[in-house]
Motif scaffolding. Structure first.
Motif, PDB file in Angstrom:
ATOM      1  N   VAL A  99       0.839  -1.208   0.000  1.00 48.01           N
ATOM      2  CA  VAL A  99       0.000   0.000   0.000  1.00 48.01           C
ATOM      3  C   VAL A  99       0.870   1.252   0.000  1.00 48.01           C
ATOM      4  O   VAL A  99       0.702   2.161  -0.805  1.00 48.01           O
ATOM      5  CB  VAL A  99      -0.954  -0.006   1.218  1.00 48.01           C
ATOM      6  CG1 VAL A  99      -1.662   1.345   1.326  1.00 48.01           C
ATOM      7  CG2 VAL A  99      -1.962  -1.138   1.083  1.00 48.01           C
ATOM      8  N   SER A 100       1.875   1.267   0.892  1.00 54.28           N
ATOM      9  CA  SER A 100       2.716   2.486   0.940  1.00 54.28           C
ATOM     10  C   SER A 100       3.582   2.564  -0.311  1.00 54.28           C
ATOM     11  O   SER A 100       3.855   3.645  -0.828  1.00 54.28           O
ATOM     12  CB  SER A 100       3.585   2.480   2.194  1.00 54.28           C
ATOM     13  OG  SER A 100       4.448   1.367   2.173  1.00 54.28           O
ATOM     14  N   ALA A 101       3.976   1.389  -0.820  1.00 51.12           N
ATOM     15  CA  ALA A 101       4.806   1.383  -2.040  1.00 51.12           C
ATOM     16  C   ALA A 101       4.018   1.989  -3.199  1.00 51.12           C
ATOM     17  O   ALA A 101       4.523   2.838  -3.942  1.00 51.12           O
ATOM     18  CB  ALA A 101       5.234  -0.039  -2.375  1.00 51.12           C
ATOM     19  N   GLN A 102       2.734   1.600  -3.330  1.00 52.37           N
ATOM     20  CA  GLN A 102       1.956   2.132  -4.462  1.00 52.37           C
ATOM     21  C   GLN A 102       1.732   3.633  -4.288  1.00 52.37           C
ATOM     22  O   GLN A 102       1.826   4.392  -5.259  1.00 52.37           O
ATOM     23  CB  GLN A 102       0.609   1.427  -4.616  1.00 52.37           C
ATOM     24  CG  GLN A 102      -0.034   1.841  -5.927  1.00 52.37           C
ATOM     25  CD  GLN A 102      -1.484   1.439  -6.020  1.00 52.37           C
ATOM     26  OE1 GLN A 102      -2.060   0.986  -5.058  1.00 52.37           O
ATOM     27  NE2 GLN A 102      -2.055   1.620  -7.189  1.00 52.37           N
ATOM     28  N   ALA A 103       1.507   4.070  -3.057  1.00 48.93           N
ATOM     29  CA  ALA A 103       1.316   5.511  -2.828  1.00 48.93           C
ATOM     30  C   ALA A 103       2.578   6.275  -3.236  1.00 48.93           C
ATOM     31  O   ALA A 103       2.514   7.322  -3.888  1.00 48.93           O
ATOM     32  CB  ALA A 103       0.997   5.755  -1.353  1.00 48.93           C
ATOM     33  N   THR A 104       3.736   5.714  -2.912  1.00 49.83           N
ATOM     34  CA  THR A 104       5.004   6.353  -3.292  1.00 49.83           C
ATOM     35  C   THR A 104       5.153   6.403  -4.807  1.00 49.83           C
ATOM     36  O   THR A 104       5.541   7.419  -5.388  1.00 49.83           O
ATOM     37  CB  THR A 104       6.184   5.568  -2.674  1.00 49.83           C
ATOM     38  OG1 THR A 104       6.015   5.490  -1.271  1.00 49.83           O
ATOM     39  CG2 THR A 104       7.512   6.220  -3.027  1.00 49.83           C
ATOM     40  N   ILE A 105       4.792   5.307  -5.457  1.00 56.57           N
ATOM     41  CA  ILE A 105       4.918   5.253  -6.923  1.00 56.57           C
ATOM     42  C   ILE A 105       3.943   6.222  -7.586  1.00 56.57           C
ATOM     43  O   ILE A 105       4.272   6.919  -8.534  1.00 56.57           O
ATOM     44  CB  ILE A 105       4.706   3.814  -7.425  1.00 56.57           C
ATOM     45  CG1 ILE A 105       5.912   2.974  -7.008  1.00 56.57           C
ATOM     46  CG2 ILE A 105       4.540   3.778  -8.942  1.00 56.57           C
ATOM     47  CD1 ILE A 105       5.670   1.515  -6.976  1.00 56.57           C
ATOM     48  N   GLU A 106       2.740   6.322  -7.046  1.00 56.64           N
ATOM     49  CA  GLU A 106       1.779   7.288  -7.614  1.00 56.64           C
ATOM     50  C   GLU A 106       2.342   8.709  -7.510  1.00 56.64           C
ATOM     51  O   GLU A 106       2.224   9.498  -8.440  1.00 56.64           O
ATOM     52  CB  GLU A 106       0.437   7.215  -6.884  1.00 56.64           C
ATOM     53  CG  GLU A 106      -0.448   6.079  -7.339  1.00 56.64           C
ATOM     54  CD  GLU A 106      -0.941   6.231  -8.795  1.00 56.64           C
ATOM     55  OE1 GLU A 106      -0.499   5.430  -9.628  1.00 56.64           O
ATOM     56  OE2 GLU A 106      -1.689   7.172  -9.069  1.00 56.64           O
ATOM     57  N   LEU A 123      -1.701   0.410 -10.837  1.00 58.17           N
ATOM     58  CA  LEU A 123      -2.449  -0.508  -9.975  1.00 58.17           C
ATOM     59  C   LEU A 123      -1.705  -1.836  -9.876  1.00 58.17           C
ATOM     60  O   LEU A 123      -1.027  -2.236 -10.825  1.00 58.17           O
ATOM     61  CB  LEU A 123      -3.847  -0.804 -10.540  1.00 58.17           C
ATOM     62  CG  LEU A 123      -4.817   0.353 -10.725  1.00 58.17           C
ATOM     63  CD1 LEU A 123      -4.738   0.841 -12.167  1.00 58.17           C
ATOM     64  CD2 LEU A 123      -6.235  -0.078 -10.396  1.00 58.17           C
ATOM     65  N   PHE A 124      -1.906  -2.513  -8.737  1.00 61.09           N
ATOM     66  CA  PHE A 124      -1.394  -3.875  -8.609  1.00 61.09           C
ATOM     67  C   PHE A 124      -2.342  -4.837  -9.317  1.00 61.09           C
ATOM     68  O   PHE A 124      -3.559  -4.700  -9.230  1.00 61.09           O
ATOM     69  CB  PHE A 124      -1.280  -4.283  -7.136  1.00 61.09           C
ATOM     70  CG  PHE A 124      -0.048  -3.757  -6.458  1.00 61.09           C
ATOM     71  CD1 PHE A 124      -0.136  -2.738  -5.527  1.00 61.09           C
ATOM     72  CD2 PHE A 124       1.206  -4.268  -6.773  1.00 61.09           C
ATOM     73  CE1 PHE A 124       0.996  -2.239  -4.912  1.00 61.09           C
ATOM     74  CE2 PHE A 124       2.352  -3.779  -6.152  1.00 61.09           C
ATOM     75  CZ  PHE A 124       2.242  -2.755  -5.231  1.00 61.09           C
ATOM     76  N   ARG A 144       2.173  -7.981 -10.219  1.00 61.81           N
ATOM     77  CA  ARG A 144       2.611  -6.919 -11.139  1.00 61.81           C
ATOM     78  C   ARG A 144       2.107  -5.567 -10.657  1.00 61.81           C
ATOM     79  O   ARG A 144       1.058  -5.478 -10.010  1.00 61.81           O
ATOM     80  CB  ARG A 144       2.055  -7.165 -12.540  1.00 61.81           C
ATOM     81  CG  ARG A 144       2.302  -8.553 -13.108  1.00 61.81           C
ATOM     82  CD  ARG A 144       3.767  -8.784 -13.419  1.00 61.81           C
ATOM     83  NE  ARG A 144       4.005 -10.108 -13.981  1.00 61.81           N
ATOM     84  CZ  ARG A 144       4.126 -10.354 -15.272  1.00 61.81           C
ATOM     85  NH1 ARG A 144       4.024  -9.377 -16.165  1.00 61.81           N
ATOM     86  NH2 ARG A 144       4.348 -11.581 -15.714  1.00 61.81           N
ATOM     87  N   LEU A 145       2.829  -4.511 -11.062  1.00 61.15           N
ATOM     88  CA  LEU A 145       2.276  -3.156 -10.992  1.00 61.15           C
ATOM     89  C   LEU A 145       2.148  -2.714 -12.443  1.00 61.15           C
ATOM     90  O   LEU A 145       3.118  -2.827 -13.210  1.00 61.15           O
ATOM     91  CB  LEU A 145       3.187  -2.204 -10.216  1.00 61.15           C
ATOM     92  CG  LEU A 145       2.519  -0.860  -9.914  1.00 61.15           C
ATOM     93  CD1 LEU A 145       1.548  -1.001  -8.724  1.00 61.15           C
ATOM     94  CD2 LEU A 145       3.516   0.244  -9.626  1.00 61.15           C
ATOM     95  N   THR A 146       0.970  -2.261 -12.831  1.00 64.57           N
ATOM     96  CA  THR A 146       0.752  -1.878 -14.229  1.00 64.57           C
ATOM     97  C   THR A 146       0.263  -0.429 -14.321  1.00 64.57           C
ATOM     98  O   THR A 146      -0.420   0.047 -13.411  1.00 64.57           O
ATOM     99  CB  THR A 146      -0.295  -2.790 -14.904  1.00 64.57           C
ATOM    100  OG1 THR A 146      -0.359  -2.485 -16.311  1.00 64.57           O
ATOM    101  CG2 THR A 146      -1.691  -2.639 -14.296  1.00 64.57           C
ATOM    102  N   LEU A 147       0.639   0.251 -15.385  1.00 66.84           N
ATOM    103  CA  LEU A 147      -0.034   1.513 -15.658  1.00 66.84           C
ATOM    104  C   LEU A 147      -1.464   1.180 -16.074  1.00 66.84           C
ATOM    105  O   LEU A 147      -1.751   0.108 -16.615  1.00 66.84           O
ATOM    106  CB  LEU A 147       0.696   2.296 -16.750  1.00 66.84           C
ATOM    107  CG  LEU A 147       2.128   2.762 -16.450  1.00 66.84           C
ATOM    108  CD1 LEU A 147       2.618   3.707 -17.530  1.00 66.84           C
ATOM    109  CD2 LEU A 147       2.250   3.370 -15.071  1.00 66.84           C
ATOM    110  N   SER A 148      -2.350   2.103 -15.783  1.00 68.13           N
ATOM    111  CA  SER A 148      -3.773   1.838 -16.043  1.00 68.13           C
ATOM    112  C   SER A 148      -4.078   1.978 -17.540  1.00 68.13           C
ATOM    113  O   SER A 148      -3.361   2.669 -18.280  1.00 68.13           O
ATOM    114  CB  SER A 148      -4.628   2.848 -15.269  1.00 68.13           C
ATOM    115  OG  SER A 148      -4.422   4.156 -15.808  1.00 68.13           O
TER     116      SER A 148
END
Ligand code: 6PG
Length: 229
Positions: free
Chosen positions: A109-116, A162-163, A173-177
């Motif tokens: 969750v924190s990783a995705q917030a950082t990436i956003e 998004l994961f 995976r993390l993908t661009l939307s």
């Protein structure tokens, strides 16, 4: 092949000729931008094109480079797309570019917030996004049957990344939307081999985007296909 592709389907004799033409095309698009931005795919197909693009003279010091998706592994892992980009693209002339990786250690969750937050450095419309395609019709990490696919394919999705847990392919995976990729000014589908051409023709034959997510991009006017045997 539906005729709407006749003028946007670029066929080459081999990977070398395709890599030369596509690297020149990408360099031209980046040179025409005041804030050059590029998102590339991982996997096996792009390596030769990356190596040709790395030699192109364009505004690399001003260019932001990211991925259209990443396997959720660190860059020491053999399957890391970030490591692939550093090894084959961010070399020579292109070494001067700024890379925005999609992998972030730590809990998701924190990783995705950082990436956003990181991805907010990119414009609302990427100058160039280069998509690959699997023979199941996935692109980026928009995988058929994935639990998170509807959210990732939603054109109202506000998140740029998004994961997605592919049902079969390895790694989270993390993908661009879909929405963010669809906003790209130039969208390239880079595929190689007769199998991928057959998959493309299957994708063109029907409309169910959830069954073959590449279908969400095929009608876009800014999409061009680069293919070789
Ligand atoms: O992380 C990835 O693997 C890619 O982003 C993925 O979408 C790739 O483009 C297709 O799976 C095609 O992969 P190949 O080029 O290896 O056939």
């Amino acid at each position: 092949m539906r005729n709407y592709f006749a003028h946007r389907f670029h066929e080459f004799n081999d990977g070398e000729a395709l890599a030369t033409a596509l690297s020149h095309r990408i360099a031209q698009e980046l040179s025409n931008s005041s804030t050059p931005s590029l998102a590339v795919s991982g996997g096996r197909t792009p390596t030769r094109m990356f190596q040709a693009l790395a030699e192109q003279e364009c505004r690399w010091p001003d260019t932001l480079v990211t991925l259209v998706d990443e396997r959720w592994v660190d860059e020491q892992h053999a399957d890391s797309n970030g490591a692939l980009v550093r090894r084959h693209l961010l070399q020579h002339q292109a070494a001067a570019a700024t890379f925005l990786p999609l992998y972030q250690s730590g809990e998701q969750v924190s990783a995705q917030a950082t990436i956003e937050e990181t991805l907010k450095q990119l414009p609302a419309a990427l100058d160039v996004a280069v998509l690959g395609m699997g023979n199941d019709g996935h692109t980026a990490s928009l995988f058929p049957e994935a639990e998170q696919l509807a959210a990732a394919m939603d054109m109202q999705q506000p998140a740029r990344s998004l994961f997605v847990q592919p049902p079969v392919a390895p790694h989270l995976r993390l993908t661009l939307s879909r929405a963010y990729l669809s906003a790209s000014k130039t969208l390239i589908l880079h595929i190689q081999g007769e199998d991928k051409l057959a998959t493309l023709q299957q994708a063109l034959a029907e409309d169910d985007e959830m069954a073959m997510p590449i279908r969400a991009f095929l009608p876009l006017p800014q999409l061009e296909i680069y293919w070789c045997p």
